[in-house]
Write an enzyme that holds these catalytic residues in place. Sequence first.
Site, PDB file in Angstrom:
ATOM      1  N   ASP A  74     -20.812  53.523  76.450  1.00  0.00           N
ATOM      2  CA  ASP A  74     -22.197  53.069  76.317  1.00  0.00           C
ATOM      3  C   ASP A  74     -22.443  51.935  77.300  1.00  0.00           C
ATOM      4  O   ASP A  74     -21.594  51.046  77.442  1.00  0.00           O
ATOM      5  CB  ASP A  74     -22.433  52.543  74.893  1.00  0.00           C
ATOM      6  CG  ASP A  74     -21.969  53.541  73.854  1.00  0.00           C
ATOM      7  OD1 ASP A  74     -22.701  54.495  73.582  1.00  0.00           O
ATOM      8  OD2 ASP A  74     -20.834  53.377  73.336  1.00  0.00           O
ATOM      9  N   HIS A 124     -14.612  59.463  72.258  1.00  0.00           N
ATOM     10  CA  HIS A 124     -15.845  58.732  71.968  1.00  0.00           C
ATOM     11  C   HIS A 124     -15.605  57.225  72.106  1.00  0.00           C
ATOM     12  O   HIS A 124     -14.704  56.686  71.481  1.00  0.00           O
ATOM     13  CB  HIS A 124     -16.297  59.068  70.545  1.00  0.00           C
ATOM     14  CG  HIS A 124     -17.593  58.444  70.146  1.00  0.00           C
ATOM     15  ND1 HIS A 124     -17.716  57.643  69.040  1.00  0.00           N
ATOM     16  CD2 HIS A 124     -18.829  58.513  70.719  1.00  0.00           C
ATOM     17  CE1 HIS A 124     -18.974  57.248  68.931  1.00  0.00           C
ATOM     18  NE2 HIS A 124     -19.670  57.754  69.938  1.00  0.00           N
ATOM     19  N   ARG A 125     -16.432  56.574  72.914  1.00  0.00           N
ATOM     20  CA  ARG A 125     -16.290  55.132  73.215  1.00  0.00           C
ATOM     21  C   ARG A 125     -14.850  54.834  73.682  1.00  0.00           C
ATOM     22  O   ARG A 125     -14.213  53.893  73.199  1.00  0.00           O
ATOM     23  CB  ARG A 125     -16.643  54.264  72.003  1.00  0.00           C
ATOM     24  CG  ARG A 125     -18.022  54.541  71.433  1.00  0.00           C
ATOM     25  CD  ARG A 125     -18.382  53.595  70.302  1.00  0.00           C
ATOM     26  NE  ARG A 125     -19.538  54.092  69.561  1.00  0.00           N
ATOM     27  CZ  ARG A 125     -19.989  53.587  68.430  1.00  0.00           C
ATOM     28  NH1 ARG A 125     -19.397  52.531  67.893  1.00  0.00           N
ATOM     29  NH2 ARG A 125     -21.038  54.104  67.828  1.00  0.00           N
ATOM     30  N   HIS A 151     -21.309  48.931  73.084  1.00  0.00           N
ATOM     31  CA  HIS A 151     -22.199  49.758  72.257  1.00  0.00           C
ATOM     32  C   HIS A 151     -23.320  48.985  71.563  1.00  0.00           C
ATOM     33  O   HIS A 151     -24.495  49.333  71.668  1.00  0.00           O
ATOM     34  CB  HIS A 151     -21.386  50.520  71.212  1.00  0.00           C
ATOM     35  CG  HIS A 151     -22.236  51.356  70.312  1.00  0.00           C
ATOM     36  ND1 HIS A 151     -22.786  50.884  69.141  1.00  0.00           N
ATOM     37  CD2 HIS A 151     -22.694  52.634  70.433  1.00  0.00           C
ATOM     38  CE1 HIS A 151     -23.511  51.823  68.575  1.00  0.00           C
ATOM     39  NE2 HIS A 151     -23.470  52.904  69.342  1.00  0.00           N
ATOM     40  N   GLU A 196     -16.653  59.270  76.612  1.00  0.00           N
ATOM     41  CA  GLU A 196     -18.021  58.789  76.461  1.00  0.00           C
ATOM     42  C   GLU A 196     -17.953  57.272  76.377  1.00  0.00           C
ATOM     43  O   GLU A 196     -17.010  56.711  75.805  1.00  0.00           O
ATOM     44  CB  GLU A 196     -18.615  59.368  75.182  1.00  0.00           C
ATOM     45  CG  GLU A 196     -20.090  59.077  74.966  1.00  0.00           C
ATOM     46  CD  GLU A 196     -20.404  57.904  74.042  1.00  0.00           C
ATOM     47  OE1 GLU A 196     -21.585  57.668  73.791  1.00  0.00           O
ATOM     48  OE2 GLU A 196     -19.473  57.213  73.579  1.00  0.00           O
ATOM     49  N   ASP A 217     -13.510  60.317  67.850  1.00  0.00           N
ATOM     50  CA  ASP A 217     -12.830  59.018  67.920  1.00  0.00           C
ATOM     51  C   ASP A 217     -11.316  59.192  67.887  1.00  0.00           C
ATOM     52  O   ASP A 217     -10.575  58.260  68.181  1.00  0.00           O
ATOM     53  CB  ASP A 217     -13.231  58.151  66.715  1.00  0.00           C
ATOM     54  CG  ASP A 217     -14.701  57.741  66.756  1.00  0.00           C
ATOM     55  OD1 ASP A 217     -15.210  57.482  67.859  1.00  0.00           O
ATOM     56  OD2 ASP A 217     -15.325  57.697  65.685  1.00  0.00           O
ATOM     57  N   LYS A 262     -27.896  52.901  76.630  1.00  0.00           N
ATOM     58  CA  LYS A 262     -28.546  52.470  75.391  1.00  0.00           C
ATOM     59  C   LYS A 262     -30.024  52.209  75.674  1.00  0.00           C
ATOM     60  O   LYS A 262     -30.398  51.777  76.776  1.00  0.00           O
ATOM     61  CB  LYS A 262     -27.898  51.192  74.827  1.00  0.00           C
ATOM     62  CG  LYS A 262     -26.409  51.288  74.558  1.00  0.00           C
ATOM     63  CD  LYS A 262     -25.971  52.532  73.824  1.00  0.00           C
ATOM     64  CE  LYS A 262     -26.253  52.534  72.341  1.00  0.00           C
ATOM     65  NZ  LYS A 262     -25.658  53.790  71.721  1.00  0.00           N
ATOM     66  N   GLU A 266     -23.530  56.944  78.354  1.00  0.00           N
ATOM     67  CA  GLU A 266     -24.719  56.865  77.506  1.00  0.00           C
ATOM     68  C   GLU A 266     -25.441  55.555  77.791  1.00  0.00           C
ATOM     69  O   GLU A 266     -24.872  54.473  77.622  1.00  0.00           O
ATOM     70  CB  GLU A 266     -24.364  56.935  76.018  1.00  0.00           C
ATOM     71  CG  GLU A 266     -25.650  56.843  75.182  1.00  0.00           C
ATOM     72  CD  GLU A 266     -25.443  56.657  73.697  1.00  0.00           C
ATOM     73  OE1 GLU A 266     -24.332  56.851  73.189  1.00  0.00           O
ATOM     74  OE2 GLU A 266     -26.449  56.286  73.044  1.00  0.00           O
TER      75      GLU A 266
END
Length: 232
Positions: free
Chosen positions: A35, A6-7, A48, A33, A227, A109, A107
């Site tokens: 953003d 994640h991120r 993000h 993933e 994470d 935003k 993703e």
Amino acid sequence: MIKIGHRGLAGIAPENTKISFIKAIEYGLDMVELDIQLTKDRELIVFHDYNLQRIAGIDRRVEDMTLKELKEVDVGSFFDIKFSDQRILTLEEVIRLLRGNLKINIEIKINRKEARFISDKLIAILDREDFQDQVIISSFDHKMIKYIKSLSPTIKTVILVSSLTIKPIELINSAAADGIHPHHLVITENFVREIKKKGFFINTWTVNDKQEFKRLSELGVDGIMSDYPYFF
Ligand code: G3P
Ligand code: MG
């Protein structure tokens, strides 16, 4: 079941940075993933928050800053001073870093005003980089997801959902998406069964608890975002 950082790998290194993506490669994940947002000079960057306050202690909005200004910001020290060299990356920079190593869940935003511009630009970048088949595109903006599918019928798209959804199949179909990325607390045995029965895929976020990770694995989700690389 695929393992998605994640991120980047936000529990191990500052989120959405080069070191975070490198850690995801080192830990042998399948996908990361990240953003994306638009800068003032209309570049797509990987970041993000809409504002730089939490990450850099600067009370300015990303959309009001140029790429050059954003590149000067230290986005690593908030996590650990040893990461003070980390800078915001463009989407192209991340694609070039990850090519051949990891797939990417991009993703987008929410930005209603620029939704079309962002979508058009994203598809143009993926075409230029010959990277369309290495991504899943997600967003809480389901209209944007539908628009992306109209631009590129073969690209994989999913809708993001954060709360209990009564009719997930209708939501997926109305966005012409290939699957759904729900918050992990939304997921029950019936939910997974319903999605899989219709041939859609389901990846969930953000799972930072070992027992919850086990529950979701056993329910048969296709992928889990975390994470931390708990699954090792
Ligand atoms: O893409 C899943 C997850 O990242 C959505 O929430 O706020 O962490 O971008 P957020
Ligand atoms: Mg995200």
